[in-house]
Design a protein around this motif. Structure first.
Motif, PDB file in Angstrom:
ATOM      1  N   ASN A 151       0.760  -1.178  -0.085  1.00  0.00           N
ATOM      2  CA  ASN A 151       0.068   0.003   0.007  1.00  0.00           C
ATOM      3  C   ASN A 151       0.716   1.315  -0.184  1.00  0.00           C
ATOM      4  OD1 ASN A 151      -2.293  -1.435   0.073  1.00  0.00           O
ATOM      5  ND2 ASN A 151      -2.231  -1.685   2.193  1.00  0.00           N
ATOM      6  N   SER A 152       2.025   1.155  -0.364  1.00  0.00           N
ATOM      7  CA  SER A 152       2.919   2.375  -0.148  1.00  0.00           C
ATOM      8  C   SER A 152       2.641   3.207  -1.514  1.00  0.00           C
ATOM      9  CB  SER A 152       4.464   2.058  -0.521  1.00  0.00           C
ATOM     10  OG  SER A 152       4.867   1.488  -1.674  1.00  0.00           O
ATOM     11  N   ASN A 153       3.098   4.332  -1.363  1.00  0.00           N
ATOM     12  CA  ASN A 153       2.676   5.479  -2.579  1.00  0.00           C
ATOM     13  C   ASN A 153       4.137   5.654  -3.594  1.00  0.00           C
ATOM     14  OD1 ASN A 153       0.102   5.695  -1.968  1.00  0.00           O
ATOM     15  ND2 ASN A 153       0.686   7.579  -0.632  1.00  0.00           N
ATOM     16  N   ASN A 154       4.944   4.707  -3.065  1.00  0.00           N
ATOM     17  CA  ASN A 154       6.260   5.091  -3.949  1.00  0.00           C
ATOM     18  C   ASN A 154       5.978   4.007  -5.113  1.00  0.00           C
ATOM     19  OD1 ASN A 154       7.184   6.689  -2.295  1.00  0.00           O
ATOM     20  ND2 ASN A 154       8.337   5.485  -0.902  1.00  0.00           N
ATOM     21  N   TRP A 155       6.248   4.574  -6.387  1.00  0.00           N
ATOM     22  CA  TRP A 155       6.125   3.710  -7.399  1.00  0.00           C
ATOM     23  C   TRP A 155       7.827   3.759  -8.046  1.00  0.00           C
ATOM     24  CZ3 TRP A 155       1.953   1.303  -9.476  1.00  0.00           C
ATOM     25  CH2 TRP A 155       0.917   1.781  -9.023  1.00  0.00           C
ATOM     26  N   GLU A 156       7.967   2.563  -8.352  1.00  0.00           N
ATOM     27  CA  GLU A 156       9.382   2.367  -9.085  1.00  0.00           C
ATOM     28  C   GLU A 156       8.971   2.310 -10.623  1.00  0.00           C
ATOM     29  OE1 GLU A 156      11.733  -0.186  -5.868  1.00  0.00           O
ATOM     30  OE2 GLU A 156      12.055  -0.320  -7.907  1.00  0.00           O
ATOM     31  N   GLU A 157       9.741   3.046 -11.390  1.00  0.00           N
ATOM     32  CA  GLU A 157       9.451   3.128 -12.861  1.00  0.00           C
ATOM     33  C   GLU A 157      10.699   2.389 -13.672  1.00  0.00           C
ATOM     34  OE1 GLU A 157       8.494   7.177 -14.209  1.00  0.00           O
ATOM     35  OE2 GLU A 157       6.832   7.195 -12.834  1.00  0.00           O
ATOM     36  N   TYR A 158      10.256   1.884 -14.650  1.00  0.00           N
ATOM     37  CA  TYR A 158      11.205   1.130 -15.564  1.00  0.00           C
ATOM     38  C   TYR A 158      10.827   1.464 -16.932  1.00  0.00           C
ATOM     39  CZ  TYR A 158      11.721  -1.411 -11.049  1.00  0.00           C
ATOM     40  OH  TYR A 158      12.017  -1.951 -10.010  1.00  0.00           O
TER      41      TYR A 158
END
Lengths: 459, 231
Positions: A151-158
């Motif tokens: 449920n975190s709000n940190n997205w990791e983008e690739y």
């Protein structure tokens, strides 16, 4: 009731660079039914045209299909609202299809968990938006995805480039992953993010953890105990690994004794060591260097070799130095020995301690108490080497059968004794002395005798 | 003094000798010509050539877009302010397909010719633009560098596309009608009024559009001629 308000063109969008749609916002309708019309002019095209399709894209929109779409040319759009009372025209809106490209989101985003031994991995797969044409090379789609844990709000983008699949390797079990994908056509704007897709990675690895933990803890404990044992026994380990080199030792000097002894004892030990060079120590070792004392000549000849070792050597420690230093070494003495007649056969050899003639220092004799310079009785023995001689003249009437007269010297080590004749000889008794090392018992007499103090009687 | 002079001259002699020999060596190395798969020489396929020119054109379009948006920031011309009549790109005389279907319908040779025409047409204007950028102190070095880069890249792209055309002609894909094109002076005389009227912003606007055209046409051409490689 009034004329309609001015409509506003909101914007246009082309999803695949082949068609485009424009939307407008109508103004107030003035209380009357109002219609809107979109008119456009185009660069390199004469005339004004009306929107070809008001319906396909919904309300207040205009859809330009492929036939009506030209790229790299400017469109000038206006919307006119009209009701019974009047018209209202929006401001002109310039649009070039090249600039308004924004693709649809990628479709069918699927997640698949691959459960490998060490760590699971997540495979993401999707399809390009349906209306784009990559086959002809008209557009090139590039993708981008983002991943979120729980449920975190940190997205990791690739960035995925032009691939329609992507693999994530750093995934943890027991975590819910949310994945979204979007795309762009060449230099266009990015699409919206796709619908979120979830997957939860199972916790199958948890069962193995306690086992591994147990093993690691046990090995750590083993290491620690081994370390302790080594530290405790470090000396013996050190001895085992690096055996000590034996250092030089001086015989007669007990290094441990020296460490604990007082100064007097130490000096005694050291002095004793100085004045008496350790030649007698050598004698201790040379067990063969006995003086064989025997009566029997024949025994001598047969058993001389055998008997060499039977005689107890440590009867007397005399110093060969003293022996050599004797100034009044009387030659006559030895001559006398030779005159002694031979004994008849008596095969009893001496097994006990035997005494030998020794030359004493004449200088040590004080006075003329000693009648005969050759012999003196020892008063006491100090230490191992010091003999204190008796100065008085002692006479013993009895003639014990312990005493024998030396008949002759055989070689260096053999003394032949004469069988005793009690009447002839004047003996002195030295049985009074306690037998101790070295046993020395001499008497002052006028002939060369070898005295013995036998433990058992000889006969 | 004599000693230092001698040492300096010696150093110069050595350096010049080194340079001479190295240049000789490089010239020697540059001499062998690759002919159809000679050992040690990597011959580029048509697909590879296409990929390279397409990448090149993509980069050019990117730079032109950046410069254009920078100019927009500086001058803040409203999008609608540019009059419909006044502004005209000097390449508008070149007939270009304005959609996918039109580009696909056009003959390959013709399409190649269009590309080359466009590239040739922009050679001089871009050079002038770069010069004006260098003298403009309003813009930072970043923009000036971009202008120079754009100029160089267009020049290189034109050479690349000419090579592609040559290869296609050799392979018989297109006819030999694509001749070495006339100089841009044919399109526009160097001291024409249009050029002077053309302001930098308009130039960038036009060039951004044309670079996008070139990129798209090249991609269409590639997927028509060598369709198996990433189409």
């Amino acid at each position: 009731m009034s004329a309609p308000g001015k409509p506003v063109l909101l914007g246009c969008r082309s999803p695949e660079k082949e068609t485009f749609t424009c939307w407008w916002e109508p103004g107030s309708d003035g209380g009357l039914p109002t219609t809107h019309h979109l008119y456009y002019e185009r660069e390199r095209l004469e005339g004004t045209y009306e929107c070809p399709d008001y319906l396909s894209a919904g309300r207040n929109s205009c859809f330009f299909n492929k036939n009506h779409t030209s790229i790299w040319v400017n469109y000038y759009l206006t919307v006119m609202a009209s009701n019974a009372l009047g018209n209202a025209t929006s401001d002109p809106f310039k649009v070039d299809v090249m600039e308004i490209v924004k693709p649809d989101s990628p479709r069918n985003v699927t997640l698949r968990v691959e459960e490998r031994k060490d760590s699971p991995c997540l495979h993401v797969r999707w399809r390009p938006p349906s209306n784009t044409d990559t086959k002809s090379g008209w557009v090139t789609i590039k993708y981008e995805l983002r991943v979120k844990k729980d449920n975190s709000n940190n997205w990791e983008e690739y960035m995925s480039g032009t691939q329609t699949h992507f693999s994530l390797y750093s995934v943890s079990p027991g975590v819910v992953y949310t994945v979204q994908v979007r795309c762009t056509l060449d230099h266009s704007s990015w699409s919206e993010w796709s619908n979120t897709t979830y997957v939860k990675i199972s916790n199958y690895l948890q069962n193995e953890r306690p086992f591994l933990m147990l093993i690691s803890i046990l090995s750590v404990i083993l290491f620690i105990t081994a370390g302790f044992v080594l530290i405790m026994k470090r000396k013996s380990v050190k001895h085992w690994v690096v055996p000590p080199v034996p250092g030089p030792k001086i015989r007669g000097i007990n290094s441990q004794f020296l460490k604990v002894a007082g100064s007097e004892d130490v000096s005694n030990a050291l002095i004793f060591n100085q004045s008496f060079p350790p030649i007698h120590f050598v004698w201790e070792d040379q067990m063969e260097e006995y003086l064989n004392v025997t009566e029997n000549e024949d025994w001598l000849s047969f058993n001389s070799q055998k008997r060499k070792k039977s005689l107890i050597p440590a009867c007397f420690h005399f110093d060969s130095e003293i022996h050599c230093k004797e100034s009044t070494c009387n030659q006559n003495e030895w001559e006398k020995d030779e005159e002694i007649s031979k004994v008849d056969n008596n095969n009893k050899p001496f097994t006990n301690t035997g005494y030998v003639d020794f030359q004493r220092h004449v200088e040590n004799v004080q006075g003329a108490n000693v009648k005969h310079v050759d012999y003196s009785r020892i008063k006491e023995v100090k230490g191992n080497n010091v003999l204190i001689l008796e100065t008085e003249n002692i006479q013993i009437s009895n003639i014990p059968e312990d005493y024998h007269r030396v008949k002759e010297m055989e070689g260096d080590h053999l003394v032949v004794l004469q069988k005793q004749n009690a009447a002839d000889i004047n003996y002195t008794d030295c049985a009074l002395h306690k037998p101790r090392k070295p046993h020395v018992c001499t008497e002052s007499s006028n002939s060369g005798y070898v005295d013995t103090i036998p433990a058992p009687p000889l006969m | 003094m004599n000693g230092t002079f001698r040492s300096v001259s010696l150093v110069w002699v050595v350096l010049s000798g080194c340079l001479f020999f190295s240049s000789r060596r490089t010239s020697v190395c540059a001499a062998p010509i690759c002919t159809n798969g000679k050992a040690g020489c990597h011959v580029l396929s048509l697909a590879n050539l296409f990929d390279r020119v397409i990448q090149h054109s993509a980069r050019i379009h990117g730079i032109s877009s950046d410069l254009h948006s920078e100019f927009e920031q500086y001058f803040l011309p409203s999008k609608n302010q540019i009059g419909r009549v006044g502004r005209i790109c000097h390449t508008s005389t070149i007939i270009t397909p304005n959609g996918k279907e039109n580009a696909q319908r056009m003959a390959r040779g013709e399409l190649t010719e269009v590309i080359l025409k466009l590239l040739v047409a922009w050679r001089d204007p871009l050079w002038h633009f770069h010069q004006s950028m260098a003298h403009h102190h309003d813009f930072n070095n970043f923009s000036s560098n971009k202008a120079l880069e754009m100029n160089d890249m267009v020049h290189e792209l034109r050479q690349g596309v000419e090579k592609v055309a040559e290869k296609m002609q050799v392979q018989g894909i297109i006819s030999n009608s694509v001749s070495s094109l006339a100089s841009p002076e044919d399109l526009l005389p160097s001291d024409s009024v249009e050029w002077q009227l053309m302001k930098d912003y308009v130039l960038l606007y036009c060039f951004r559009r044309d670079s996008n055209k070139v990129q798209n046409y090249l991609k269409i051409l590639k997927c028509r001629i060598v369709p198996d490689h990433g189409c």
